[in-house]
Design a protein around this motif. Structure first.
Motif, PDB file in Angstrom:
ATOM      1  N   LEU A   1      66.037  33.977  19.121  1.00  0.00           N
ATOM      2  CA  LEU A   1      65.236  32.773  19.307  1.00  0.00           C
ATOM      3  C   LEU A   1      63.925  32.919  18.550  1.00  0.00           C
ATOM      4  N   HIS A   2      63.671  31.989  17.641  1.00  0.00           N
ATOM      5  CA  HIS A   2      62.377  32.025  16.944  1.00  0.00           C
ATOM      6  C   HIS A   2      61.263  31.774  17.951  1.00  0.00           C
ATOM      7  N   THR A   3      60.269  32.647  17.954  1.00  0.00           N
ATOM      8  CA  THR A   3      59.047  32.450  18.722  1.00  0.00           C
ATOM      9  C   THR A   3      57.877  32.815  17.817  1.00  0.00           C
ATOM     10  N   GLY A   4      56.673  32.383  18.186  1.00  0.00           N
ATOM     11  CA  GLY A   4      55.506  32.755  17.414  1.00  0.00           C
ATOM     12  C   GLY A   4      55.385  32.009  16.104  1.00  0.00           C
ATOM     13  N   PHE A   5      54.647  32.608  15.161  1.00  0.00           N
ATOM     14  CA  PHE A   5      54.205  31.856  13.989  1.00  0.00           C
ATOM     15  C   PHE A   5      55.316  31.629  12.989  1.00  0.00           C
ATOM     16  N   GLY A   6      55.058  30.651  12.105  1.00  0.00           N
ATOM     17  CA  GLY A   6      55.988  30.275  11.059  1.00  0.00           C
ATOM     18  C   GLY A   6      55.303  29.315  10.109  1.00  0.00           C
ATOM     19  N   ASP A   7      56.077  28.510   9.404  1.00  0.00           N
ATOM     20  CA  ASP A   7      55.471  27.593   8.438  1.00  0.00           C
ATOM     21  C   ASP A   7      54.883  26.372   9.151  1.00  0.00           C
ATOM     22  N   PRO A   8      54.183  25.483   8.415  1.00  0.00           N
ATOM     23  CA  PRO A   8      53.486  24.369   9.066  1.00  0.00           C
ATOM     24  C   PRO A   8      54.394  23.339   9.743  1.00  0.00           C
TER      25      PRO A   8
ATOM     26  N   LEU B   1      52.461  25.809  16.763  1.00  0.00           N
ATOM     27  CA  LEU B   1      52.420  27.179  17.270  1.00  0.00           C
ATOM     28  C   LEU B   1      52.419  27.240  18.786  1.00  0.00           C
ATOM     29  N   HIS B   2      51.667  26.343  19.436  1.00  0.00           N
ATOM     30  CA  HIS B   2      51.600  26.422  20.900  1.00  0.00           C
ATOM     31  C   HIS B   2      52.912  26.041  21.556  1.00  0.00           C
ATOM     32  N   HIS B   3      53.833  25.435  20.810  1.00  0.00           N
ATOM     33  CA  HIS B   3      55.164  25.131  21.336  1.00  0.00           C
ATOM     34  C   HIS B   3      56.133  26.295  21.139  1.00  0.00           C
ATOM     35  N   ALA B   4      55.661  27.367  20.497  1.00  0.00           N
ATOM     36  CA  ALA B   4      56.532  28.507  20.185  1.00  0.00           C
ATOM     37  C   ALA B   4      56.139  29.760  20.950  1.00  0.00           C
ATOM     38  N   ASP B   5      55.342  29.616  21.996  1.00  0.00           N
ATOM     39  CA  ASP B   5      54.962  30.733  22.851  1.00  0.00           C
ATOM     40  C   ASP B   5      56.198  31.204  23.621  1.00  0.00           C
ATOM     41  N   PRO B   6      56.604  32.464  23.485  1.00  0.00           N
ATOM     42  CA  PRO B   6      57.815  32.917  24.184  1.00  0.00           C
ATOM     43  C   PRO B   6      57.723  32.797  25.698  1.00  0.00           C
ATOM     44  N   ALA B   7      56.510  32.730  26.266  1.00  0.00           N
ATOM     45  CA  ALA B   7      56.383  32.555  27.718  1.00  0.00           C
ATOM     46  C   ALA B   7      57.035  31.256  28.180  1.00  0.00           C
ATOM     47  N   LEU B   8      57.167  30.280  27.268  1.00  0.00           N
ATOM     48  CA  LEU B   8      57.838  29.024  27.611  1.00  0.00           C
ATOM     49  C   LEU B   8      59.327  29.225  27.890  1.00  0.00           C
TER      50      LEU B   8
ATOM     51  N   HIS C   1      52.832  38.341  21.031  1.00  0.00           N
ATOM     52  CA  HIS C   1      53.696  39.514  21.165  1.00  0.00           C
ATOM     53  C   HIS C   1      53.551  40.171  22.526  1.00  0.00           C
ATOM     54  N   ARG C   2      52.403  40.043  23.163  1.00  0.00           N
ATOM     55  CA  ARG C   2      52.277  40.610  24.504  1.00  0.00           C
ATOM     56  C   ARG C   2      53.082  39.794  25.521  1.00  0.00           C
ATOM     57  N   GLN C   3      53.166  38.482  25.336  1.00  0.00           N
ATOM     58  CA  GLN C   3      54.026  37.678  26.211  1.00  0.00           C
ATOM     59  C   GLN C   3      55.492  38.076  26.015  1.00  0.00           C
ATOM     60  N   ALA C   4      55.885  38.285  24.763  1.00  0.00           N
ATOM     61  CA  ALA C   4      57.260  38.699  24.496  1.00  0.00           C
ATOM     62  C   ALA C   4      57.544  40.062  25.128  1.00  0.00           C
TER      63      ALA C   4
END
Length: 391
Positions: A234-241, A245-252, A276-279
């Motif tokens: 599952l993609h989480t965290g940063f990527g292209d525009p 980003l706030h929708h990709a927090d793994p805590a979700l 990464h700490r949430q992951a």
């Protein structure tokens, strides 16, 4: 005075998340565009060589092509053109220490597949199937047939999608989702009902839009993959525009982790940074959740040591997986593997020097993260061998 650093005797690395390499030669501008996750130009008067990734390329790649470390970008690119794309690919991939490549084949372009990528590096390749690409391919087939009744088309799509996921699981060693890009990770955790799937499919097919963004169908894909028992990246965290980003927090994904706990499918959280700490927490809390450290290390340069240490604060040592997330450039395989080896040695050396860890424990954990964990999760050894490879 502190003693020397650990000389870790790592096994051949398992790159558990990567992409194909471009087959042709590149212009200077095209090359630099692959040094960033941005899909926009660099600031006026600059290039993406002036990034941590650009500096890392100039540090680690020139010696493999017969040049001095830190040579100027122009000199490096000239040497690259002189050797040709195929030879550069062979030299750079052959110097990574990677023995196994798990290749996401869902990106477009003239890229090497799983077999071609691994062959250049002298290793073995397996396929990771991107779920959204698979669904879009099934939808294109349904639209091409031109079913007259909308309900019939939707039902044909739903049945075809289930068959496609099941068939893919026979050859691929895992699946990947980019739902973080398409909607965000705040999806309802439970599987949608059959009627919801058909209704959503009907609406999407009627639009004629190729790109899948419907949250019901994205959830359905995740649960189809979970039903195969194959690991789900599952993609989480940063990527292209394209990403928010706030929708990709793994805590979700916490509720989804609860919901999938009994399925027998492992979840592998990719990239993770800056969450990464949430992951690491999710990997700590759920036996079937793992965290990937790849793209994060390749983009943080000398700070990769600190970031890796933060992953290791809470994540159990059997839950972290190495990858490069290399895409397009063979240089990104070189940089990803070098950043990993360097950061891992620096972190573990520090802990051994303080007496917190023994050298033997450091060696054992290094082997787990480098290869052992991935081999176990993807069934690359033991009682559940992979059932096929892809070219």
């Amino acid at each position: 005075m502190p003693g020397p650093g650990l000389d870790l005797d790592l096994p051949p690395l398992v790159d558990q998340h990567c992409h194909g390499v471009l087959r042709g030669d590149l212009s200077a501008a095209e090359f630099a565009s692959y040094l960033t996750e941005s899909d926009r130009p660099a600031a006026a008067g600059t290039t993406f060589f002036d990034t941590q990734t650009g500096f890392a390329v100039r540090r680690w790649c020139p010696p493999l092509l017969g040049l001095a470390p830190h040579c100027a970008p122009g000199a490096y690119l000239a040497r690259r053109r002189e050797l040709g794309a195929a030879e550069v690919r062979r030299l750079l991939l052959g110097g990574t220490g990677i023995g196994t490549y798990l290749v996401d084949t869902g990106l477009p372009g003239d890229l090497t597949g799983a077999h071609g990528t691994a062959e250049a590096g002298g290793g073995t390749g397996y396929e990771i199937v991107r779920l959204e690409t698979l669904a879009e391919r099934v939808a294109a087939g349904v639209r091409a047939v031109g079913e007259e009744a909308a309900d019939a088309s939707a039902e044909v799509f739903a049945a075809g999608l289930a068959d496609a996921v099941r068939d893919a699981a026979r050859a691929a060693v895992g699946f990947k989702s980019v739902a973080a890009y398409r909607h965000g990770l705040a999806l309802a955790p439970e599987p949608p009902a059959e009627g919801e799937v058909v209704a959503a499919a009907r609406a999407w097919l009627a639009t004629g839009v190729h790109r899948l963004t419907d949250p019901v169908l994205l959830r359905h894909l995740l649960w189809l993959a979970a039903g195969t028992g194959r690991p789900l990246q599952l993609h989480t965290g940063f990527g292209d525009p394209d990403l928010r980003l706030h929708h990709a927090d793994p805590a979700l994904l916490t509720d989804f982790a609860h919901a999938t706990a009994g399925t027998g499918t492992d979840l592998v959280l990719l990239h993770c940074y800056p969450y990464h700490r949430q992951a690491a927490y999710l990997a700590h809390a759920f036996p079937h959740v793992y965290a990937d450290i790849g793209l994060t290390l390749a983009h943080t340069g000398p700070r990769a040591t600190a970031v890796l240490a933060e992953f290791l604060e809470l994540a159990p040592f059997g839950k972290l997986l190495f990858s490069t997330d290399a895409y397009g450039l063979p240089e990104l395989y070189t940089v990803g593997s070098a950043a990993f080896r360097t950061a891992l040695a620096e972190v573990l050396t520090g802990w051994v020097r303080t007496g917190a860890w023994s050298a033997a424990d450091a060696e054992r954990v290094a082997g787990l993260v480098a290869a052992g964990n991935a081999r176990r999760v993807y069934g690359l050894c033991g009682s559940r061998p992979p059932r096929g490879t892809a070219s």
